[in-house]
Scaffold this motif. Structure first.
Motif, PDB file in Angstrom:
ATOM      1  N   HIS A  73      -3.342  36.046  -7.885  1.00  7.45           N
ATOM      2  CA  HIS A  73      -4.110  36.129  -6.636  1.00  7.45           C
ATOM      3  C   HIS A  73      -3.615  37.252  -5.726  1.00  7.45           C
ATOM      4  N   SER A  74      -2.310  37.385  -5.565  1.00  6.70           N
ATOM      5  CA  SER A  74      -1.788  38.423  -4.661  1.00  6.70           C
ATOM      6  C   SER A  74      -2.071  39.828  -5.217  1.00  6.70           C
ATOM      7  N   GLU A  75      -1.979  40.005  -6.530  1.00  3.85           N
ATOM      8  CA  GLU A  75      -2.295  41.313  -7.129  1.00  3.85           C
ATOM      9  C   GLU A  75      -3.779  41.643  -6.972  1.00  3.85           C
ATOM     10  N   LEU A  76      -4.636  40.620  -7.123  1.00  3.51           N
ATOM     11  CA  LEU A  76      -6.070  40.836  -6.939  1.00  3.51           C
ATOM     12  C   LEU A  76      -6.370  41.202  -5.485  1.00  3.51           C
ATOM     13  N   SER A  77      -5.714  40.538  -4.546  1.00  2.00           N
ATOM     14  CA  SER A  77      -5.900  40.855  -3.125  1.00  2.00           C
ATOM     15  C   SER A  77      -5.452  42.280  -2.824  1.00  2.00           C
ATOM     16  N   ASP A  78      -4.343  42.701  -3.413  1.00  2.00           N
ATOM     17  CA  ASP A  78      -3.842  44.062  -3.231  1.00  2.00           C
ATOM     18  C   ASP A  78      -4.823  45.077  -3.817  1.00  2.00           C
ATOM     19  N   LEU A  79      -5.337  44.793  -5.009  1.00  2.96           N
ATOM     20  CA  LEU A  79      -6.323  45.688  -5.639  1.00  2.96           C
ATOM     21  C   LEU A  79      -7.563  45.808  -4.763  1.00  2.96           C
ATOM     22  N   TYR A  80      -8.046  44.686  -4.256  1.00  2.00           N
ATOM     23  CA  TYR A  80      -9.217  44.694  -3.389  1.00  2.00           C
ATOM     24  C   TYR A  80      -8.974  45.555  -2.143  1.00  2.00           C
ATOM     25  N   ALA A  81      -7.819  45.380  -1.505  1.00  2.00           N
ATOM     26  CA  ALA A  81      -7.502  46.153  -0.296  1.00  2.00           C
ATOM     27  C   ALA A  81      -7.436  47.648  -0.597  1.00  2.00           C
ATOM     28  N   ARG A  82      -6.864  47.996  -1.741  1.00  2.00           N
ATOM     29  CA  ARG A  82      -6.764  49.420  -2.104  1.00  2.00           C
ATOM     30  C   ARG A  82      -8.131  50.032  -2.393  1.00  2.00           C
ATOM     31  N   VAL A  83      -8.987  49.295  -3.088  1.00  2.00           N
ATOM     32  CA  VAL A  83     -10.332  49.796  -3.378  1.00  2.00           C
ATOM     33  C   VAL A  83     -11.128  49.936  -2.084  1.00  2.00           C
ATOM     34  N   LYS A  84     -11.001  48.961  -1.203  1.00  2.00           N
ATOM     35  CA  LYS A  84     -11.698  49.009   0.084  1.00  2.00           C
ATOM     36  C   LYS A  84     -11.236  50.208   0.905  1.00  2.00           C
ATOM     37  N   SER A  85      -9.935  50.459   0.928  1.00  2.00           N
ATOM     38  CA  SER A  85      -9.381  51.590   1.670  1.00  2.00           C
ATOM     39  C   SER A  85      -9.851  52.923   1.075  1.00  2.00           C
ATOM     40  N   ALA A  86      -9.831  53.027  -0.244  1.00  2.00           N
ATOM     41  CA  ALA A  86     -10.277  54.261  -0.900  1.00  2.00           C
ATOM     42  C   ALA A  86     -11.757  54.509  -0.646  1.00  2.00           C
ATOM     43  N   THR A  87     -12.547  53.455  -0.668  1.00  2.00           N
ATOM     44  CA  THR A  87     -13.981  53.585  -0.400  1.00  2.00           C
ATOM     45  C   THR A  87     -14.215  54.090   1.019  1.00  2.00           C
ATOM     46  N   ALA A  88     -13.486  53.551   1.968  1.00  2.41           N
ATOM     47  CA  ALA A  88     -13.629  53.988   3.359  1.00  2.41           C
ATOM     48  C   ALA A  88     -13.249  55.463   3.509  1.00  2.41           C
ATOM     49  N   ARG A  89     -12.192  55.889   2.826  1.00  3.44           N
ATOM     50  CA  ARG A  89     -11.780  57.304   2.893  1.00  3.44           C
ATOM     51  C   ARG A  89     -12.839  58.224   2.326  1.00  3.44           C
ATOM     52  N   VAL A  90     -13.402  57.842   1.174  1.00  4.35           N
ATOM     53  CA  VAL A  90     -14.442  58.662   0.549  1.00  4.35           C
ATOM     54  C   VAL A  90     -15.676  58.725   1.443  1.00  4.35           C
ATOM     55  N   GLU A  91     -16.050  57.596   2.020  1.00  2.50           N
ATOM     56  CA  GLU A  91     -17.209  57.585   2.914  1.00  2.50           C
ATOM     57  C   GLU A  91     -16.991  58.494   4.116  1.00  2.50           C
ATOM     58  N   ARG A  92     -15.765  58.525   4.653  1.00  3.91           N
ATOM     59  CA  ARG A  92     -15.476  59.429   5.768  1.00  3.91           C
ATOM     60  C   ARG A  92     -15.588  60.892   5.337  1.00  3.91           C
ATOM     61  N   LEU A  93     -15.197  61.186   4.097  1.00  6.47           N
ATOM     62  CA  LEU A  93     -15.271  62.567   3.613  1.00  6.47           C
ATOM     63  C   LEU A  93     -16.705  63.048   3.408  1.00  6.47           C
ATOM     64  N   VAL A  94     -17.555  62.169   2.892  1.00  5.75           N
ATOM     65  CA  VAL A  94     -18.918  62.586   2.554  1.00  5.75           C
ATOM     66  C   VAL A  94     -19.896  62.391   3.716  1.00  5.75           C
ATOM     67  N   ARG A  95     -19.525  61.598   4.710  1.00  6.94           N
ATOM     68  CA  ARG A  95     -20.405  61.366   5.855  1.00  6.94           C
ATOM     69  C   ARG A  95     -20.453  62.641   6.700  1.00  6.94           C
ATOM     70  N   PRO A  96     -21.658  63.076   7.053  1.00  8.70           N
ATOM     71  CA  PRO A  96     -21.739  64.278   7.901  1.00  8.70           C
ATOM     72  C   PRO A  96     -21.114  64.017   9.264  1.00  8.70           C
ATOM     73  N   ARG A  97     -20.379  64.979   9.735  1.00 10.98           N
ATOM     74  CA  ARG A  97     -19.721  64.840  11.043  1.00 10.98           C
ATOM     75  C   ARG A  97     -20.724  65.126  12.146  1.00 10.98           C
ATOM     76  N   LYS A  98     -20.598  64.355  13.211  1.00 14.35           N
ATOM     77  CA  LYS A  98     -21.465  64.580  14.373  1.00 14.35           C
ATOM     78  C   LYS A  98     -20.943  65.764  15.158  1.00 14.35           C
ATOM     79  N   SER A  99     -21.852  66.641  15.516  1.00 20.53           N
ATOM     80  CA  SER A  99     -21.434  67.800  16.309  1.00 20.53           C
ATOM     81  C   SER A  99     -21.238  67.385  17.764  1.00 20.53           C
ATOM     82  N   LYS A 100     -20.230  67.976  18.379  1.00 20.30           N
ATOM     83  CA  LYS A 100     -19.888  67.606  19.764  1.00 20.30           C
ATOM     84  C   LYS A 100     -20.597  68.503  20.748  1.00 20.30           C
TER      85      LYS A 100
END
Length: 109
Positions: A82-109
């Motif tokens: 269970h703890s390894e699965l929770s760790d895997l889930y957290a890592r995948v979630k974090s990586a997904t968020a990072r990729v989404e930030r990279l590919v999301r167009p930035r708002k111009s200021k």
């Protein structure tokens, strides 16, 4: 300063001239990643056996169906507690968020 602008302009001009060659070299040397085609999971729990008198920790079995550019289709199985699965889930979630930030167009200021 004008010297910095001149250097940037020179580098950009060089890049534009070499862009085609760079793309060819990088496309040949990139590491091909497998495509995830599907997932499946199950929970295995041994309650009691003749040799073991205690209840064992549940084990999660994850099956990943992959299409590998080199090896073709294959299934990879991962077993974890269970703890390894929770760790895997957290890592995948974090990586997904990072990729989404990279590919999301930035708002111009």
């Amino acid at each position: 300063s004008s010297a910095v602008k001149a250097r940037v302009k020179a580098i950009m001009a060089l890049f534009e001239r070499c862009k085609g060659i760079l793309r060819k070299v990088l496309s040949r040397n990139r590491m091909p990643f497998p495509q995830l085609l599907g997932t499946d999971w199950r929970l295995d729990k041994t309650m009691r056996s003749r040799t073991v008198d205690q209840v064992s920790e549940p084990v999660y079995i994850l099956s990943l169906r992959l299409k590998d550019p080199v090896k073709g289709e294959r299934v990879v199985q991962i077993s974890c507690n269970h703890s390894e699965l929770s760790d895997l889930y957290a890592r995948v979630k974090s990586a997904t968020a990072r990729v989404e930030r990279l590919v999301r167009p930035r708002k111009s200021k």
